[in-house]
Design a protein around this motif. Structure first.
Motif, PDB file in Angstrom:
ATOM      1  N   LEU A 148       1.774  -1.102   2.334  1.00 56.66           N
ATOM      2  CA  LEU A 148       1.125  -0.966   3.641  1.00 56.66           C
ATOM      3  C   LEU A 148       0.728  -2.303   4.246  1.00 56.66           C
ATOM      4  N   ARG A 149       1.101  -3.395   3.605  1.00 56.70           N
ATOM      5  CA  ARG A 149       0.601  -4.696   4.026  1.00 56.70           C
ATOM      6  C   ARG A 149       0.951  -5.026   5.475  1.00 56.70           C
ATOM      7  N   GLY A 150       2.239  -4.854   5.837  1.00 52.65           N
ATOM      8  CA  GLY A 150       2.641  -5.185   7.203  1.00 52.65           C
ATOM      9  C   GLY A 150       1.933  -4.335   8.239  1.00 52.65           C
ATOM     10  N   ARG A 151       1.826  -3.035   7.958  1.00 51.83           N
ATOM     11  CA  ARG A 151       1.211  -2.135   8.933  1.00 51.83           C
ATOM     12  C   ARG A 151      -0.283  -2.402   9.078  1.00 51.83           C
ATOM     13  N   MET A 152      -0.943  -2.705   7.964  1.00 52.96           N
ATOM     14  CA  MET A 152      -2.391  -2.953   8.060  1.00 52.96           C
ATOM     15  C   MET A 152      -2.694  -4.251   8.790  1.00 52.96           C
ATOM     16  N   ILE A 153      -1.840  -5.264   8.615  1.00 50.33           N
ATOM     17  CA  ILE A 153      -2.042  -6.492   9.384  1.00 50.33           C
ATOM     18  C   ILE A 153      -1.820  -6.221  10.864  1.00 50.33           C
ATOM     19  N   THR A 284       2.477  -2.615  21.394  1.00 50.68           N
ATOM     20  CA  THR A 284       2.037  -3.075  20.077  1.00 50.68           C
ATOM     21  C   THR A 284       1.969  -1.916  19.095  1.00 50.68           C
ATOM     22  N   ILE A 285       1.458  -0.771  19.560  1.00 50.99           N
ATOM     23  CA  ILE A 285       1.443   0.423  18.718  1.00 50.99           C
ATOM     24  C   ILE A 285       2.870   0.838  18.358  1.00 50.99           C
ATOM     25  N   ALA A 286       3.769   0.757  19.335  1.00 54.80           N
ATOM     26  CA  ALA A 286       5.170   1.115  19.083  1.00 54.80           C
ATOM     27  C   ALA A 286       5.813   0.212  18.036  1.00 54.80           C
ATOM     28  N   ALA A 287       5.312  -1.009  17.917  1.00 49.70           N
ATOM     29  CA  ALA A 287       5.881  -1.956  16.954  1.00 49.70           C
ATOM     30  C   ALA A 287       5.565  -1.583  15.511  1.00 49.70           C
ATOM     31  N   VAL A 288       4.507  -0.794  15.284  1.00 45.42           N
ATOM     32  CA  VAL A 288       4.054  -0.513  13.915  1.00 45.42           C
ATOM     33  C   VAL A 288       5.159   0.092  13.054  1.00 45.42           C
ATOM     34  N   PRO A 289       5.788   1.201  13.455  1.00 44.81           N
ATOM     35  CA  PRO A 289       6.860   1.724  12.602  1.00 44.81           C
ATOM     36  C   PRO A 289       8.114   0.859  12.610  1.00 44.81           C
ATOM     37  N   LEU A 290       8.359   0.141  13.721  1.00 46.12           N
ATOM     38  CA  LEU A 290       9.575  -0.656  13.824  1.00 46.12           C
ATOM     39  C   LEU A 290       9.546  -1.870  12.900  1.00 46.12           C
ATOM     40  N   ILE A 291       8.363  -2.397  12.614  1.00 47.05           N
ATOM     41  CA  ILE A 291       8.255  -3.598  11.796  1.00 47.05           C
ATOM     42  C   ILE A 291       8.853  -3.382  10.411  1.00 47.05           C
ATOM     43  N   ASP A 292       8.612  -2.212   9.832  1.00 46.67           N
ATOM     44  CA  ASP A 292       9.153  -1.918   8.505  1.00 46.67           C
ATOM     45  C   ASP A 292      10.488  -1.187   8.559  1.00 46.67           C
ATOM     46  N   ARG A 293      10.847  -0.647   9.720  1.00 50.36           N
ATOM     47  CA  ARG A 293      12.104   0.092   9.836  1.00 50.36           C
ATOM     48  C   ARG A 293      13.225  -0.804  10.352  1.00 50.36           C
ATOM     49  N   VAL A 294      12.988  -1.479  11.474  1.00 51.03           N
ATOM     50  CA  VAL A 294      13.996  -2.355  12.069  1.00 51.03           C
ATOM     51  C   VAL A 294      13.979  -3.732  11.410  1.00 51.03           C
ATOM     52  N   ARG A 297      12.863  -9.856  11.789  1.00 54.62           N
ATOM     53  CA  ARG A 297      13.795 -10.759  12.459  1.00 54.62           C
ATOM     54  C   ARG A 297      14.424 -10.154  13.716  1.00 54.62           C
ATOM     55  N   PRO A 298      14.975  -8.925  13.685  1.00 53.28           N
ATOM     56  CA  PRO A 298      15.520  -8.346  14.919  1.00 53.28           C
ATOM     57  C   PRO A 298      14.476  -8.188  16.020  1.00 53.28           C
ATOM     58  N   LEU A 299      13.255  -7.793  15.640  1.00 55.12           N
ATOM     59  CA  LEU A 299      12.202  -7.667  16.647  1.00 55.12           C
ATOM     60  C   LEU A 299      11.897  -8.999  17.304  1.00 55.12           C
ATOM     61  N   LEU A 300      11.869 -10.070  16.510  1.00 55.64           N
ATOM     62  CA  LEU A 300      11.638 -11.397  17.078  1.00 55.64           C
ATOM     63  C   LEU A 300      12.744 -11.775  18.062  1.00 55.64           C
ATOM     64  N   PHE A 342       6.756  -9.255  24.504  1.00 54.99           N
ATOM     65  CA  PHE A 342       5.921 -10.003  23.565  1.00 54.99           C
ATOM     66  C   PHE A 342       5.234  -9.059  22.580  1.00 54.99           C
ATOM     67  N   ALA A 343       4.693  -7.956  23.089  1.00 58.03           N
ATOM     68  CA  ALA A 343       3.869  -7.071  22.267  1.00 58.03           C
ATOM     69  C   ALA A 343       4.663  -6.375  21.179  1.00 58.03           C
ATOM     70  N   ILE A 344       5.927  -6.098  21.415  1.00 51.87           N
ATOM     71  CA  ILE A 344       6.705  -5.349  20.435  1.00 51.87           C
ATOM     72  C   ILE A 344       7.355  -6.252  19.397  1.00 51.87           C
ATOM     73  N   GLY A 345       7.239  -7.559  19.570  1.00 52.81           N
ATOM     74  CA  GLY A 345       7.886  -8.467  18.632  1.00 52.81           C
ATOM     75  C   GLY A 345       7.064  -9.668  18.252  1.00 52.81           C
ATOM     76  N   LEU A 346       7.116 -10.711  19.066  1.00 50.95           N
ATOM     77  CA  LEU A 346       6.485 -11.981  18.708  1.00 50.95           C
ATOM     78  C   LEU A 346       4.994 -11.829  18.466  1.00 50.95           C
ATOM     79  N   GLY A 347       4.306 -10.982  19.238  1.00 51.63           N
ATOM     80  CA  GLY A 347       2.863 -10.829  19.083  1.00 51.63           C
ATOM     81  C   GLY A 347       2.452 -10.454  17.678  1.00 51.63           C
ATOM     82  N   PRO A 348       2.863  -9.281  17.168  1.00 48.42           N
ATOM     83  CA  PRO A 348       2.450  -8.900  15.813  1.00 48.42           C
ATOM     84  C   PRO A 348       3.231  -9.595  14.708  1.00 48.42           C
ATOM     85  N   VAL A 349       4.528  -9.863  14.923  1.00 49.98           N
ATOM     86  CA  VAL A 349       5.353 -10.389  13.826  1.00 49.98           C
ATOM     87  C   VAL A 349       4.901 -11.780  13.398  1.00 49.98           C
ATOM     88  N   PHE A 350       4.473 -12.613  14.336  1.00 51.37           N
ATOM     89  CA  PHE A 350       3.994 -13.942  13.943  1.00 51.37           C
ATOM     90  C   PHE A 350       2.860 -13.842  12.932  1.00 51.37           C
TER      91      PHE A 350
END
Length: 434
Positions: A148-153, A284-294, A297-300, A342-350
């Protein structure tokens, strides 16, 4: 022996320090994530307050930029300085100090009788925001189960965007009477709640696990002596700079001012900023499942490409002194699509990458250094945006931001590995070959 500042890279998930029980972890996440909300609120509230306080306090253009940038300069100091007490005294104790600093800064800002007092208040808030930007992701990374590390961050990033949206709504609520003091005072509600709550959260297992060896850890040269740490530092500081020189906070801080320069009244421009803030939260909320699914790197890559296109369009439409109704609509769409990208990629992924790519012996210092670069770049953009826009026009500033975003696409394609579904040890191994 390497310190155990976070989940030890040498450990498998099965023998990592145990996380607290789920109810305590949920409570801790909620309390600590208020630091993200305050981060967003204190950076966003000034966008509306500035429209009114600049007249009441008779601020010139330089002083307007100074009020913005005092928080950013304080945050640059707090980002790096916060890592040391977090290592020495514990994450929980450091978070108590952060929440107390938020409370003092907001109370001082709400009561400020003149420019210098407001400047000092913004600097105090900056120390709190900068420390929170380092310590909150560290705490969440250390308290979370590995899966859960990525999602909790990302919870921190979601609350950050919620804080920005709340600040816009507060600005809109008090804009009719021009009550900028009330805009700041509302922030005392979450800051006091966080201050009380931090006395009831647990210390992180990883910090407790590594405290006996910590006096020998966290030396600056650790970031430069191992290939994985050096590669992590290059990625972290580059993305930290791109976040700001890609222009995000020129929109967050100055959205009402940008729209007002296009010929809209102050209350209408604040209303548009609420729409932008809503998109920021939702994407940003939409990015939560995508971070571990997609994957990160692709999100960035898609995020940076979308930012570059939106900024180019914004520069085109803001060329005329008064774009007119159609131009205003296009500007709003471009600003909204930029913030969404920005919100769906660079914002949370950084922030996720900054918390997971460094080895344990240098993670707190490495994350703090990334945050320092982020806030230093933020300071430069915040201080320079209005004078530069006055000198050369907004369009050239936004085209510069677009060029930075486009260059970052090439950097990510060449230098940033995918970290999805990789253990921390595997991430370090991948970085060590770069």
């Amino acid at each position: 022996m390497a310190p155990q500042l976070h989940l030890d890279l040498a450990r498998s998930p099965s023998d990592a320090p145990p996380s607290p029980p789920v109810p305590r972890m949920a409570l801790a996440t909620g309390v600590v994530a208020l630091g993200g909300l305050l981060f967003g609120f204190d950076t966003g509230v000034i966008s509306g307050a500035l429209l009114f306080l600049k007249d009441q306090l008779a601020l010139n253009s330089f002083q307007e930029g100074a009020v913005i940038s005092a928080l950013l300069l304080g945050a640059a100091v707090g980002a790096l300085a916060g890592a040391r007490p977090a290592d020495r005294f514990g994450r929980r104790t450091a978070l108590i100090g952060v929440s107390a600093t938020f409370t003092v800064g907001l109370a001082l800002a709400a009561a400020a009788p003149d420019f210098w007092t407001l400047l000092a208040a913004r600097a105090v808030l900056g120390l709190a925001v900068g420390s929170a930007s380092t310590i909150v992701p560290l705490y969440l990374a250390e308290i979370a189960p590995p899966r859960l590390r990525g999602r909790m961050i990302t919870v921190n990033q979601i609350l950050l965007t919620v804080g920005i949206l709340v600040s816009y709504l507060v600005n809109l609520a008090f804009a009719g009477g021009g009550d900028w003091r009330a805009m700041f005072a509302v922030g005392l509600i979450p800051s006091v709640a966080m201050l009380i709550g931090t006395f009831f959260i647990p210390e992180t297992p990883a910090w407790l696990d590594g405290r006996t060896s910590r006096p020998r850890t966290g030396r600056p040269r650790a970031l430069l002596t191992t290939p994985g740490a050096r590669a992590a530092l290059l990625i972290g500081v580059t993305l930290a700079a791109v976040q700001q020189f890609g222009g995000i906070n020129s929109i967050i801080y100055y959205a009402p001012s940008i729209m007002a320069r296009a010929g809209l009244p102050a209350t209408s421009s604040i209303g548009y900023s609420v729409a932008i803030g809503t998109v920021n939260v939702l994407l940003t909320i939409a990015a939560v499942p995508l971070i571990d699914r997609v994957g990160r790197r692709p999100l960035l890559l898609w995020s940076l490409a979308g930012m570059a296109v939106s900024l180019t369009a914004l520069g085109v439409v803001l060329g005329p002194a008064h774009p007119g109704p159609v131009g205003n609509a296009v500007a709003l769409v471009a600003m909204t699509s930029y913030v969404g990208s920005f919100a769906i990629g660079l914002g949370p992924v950084f922030w996720i990458l900054a918390a997971e790519i460094f080895p344990p012996e240098s993670r707190a210092r490495g994350t703090g250094l990334c945050a320092l670069v982020n806030w230093a770049a933020n300071f430069v953009v915040g201080q320079a945006f209005l004078p530069t826009a006055d000198a050369v026009g907004e369009r050239w500033v936004f085209w510069f931001f677009a060029a930075v975003s486009l260059g970052a696409v090439l950097f990510v394609a060449r230098r940033v590995p995918e970290t999805k579904n990789r253990s921390l040890g595997e991430i370090q191994s991948a970085l060590g070959t770069r």
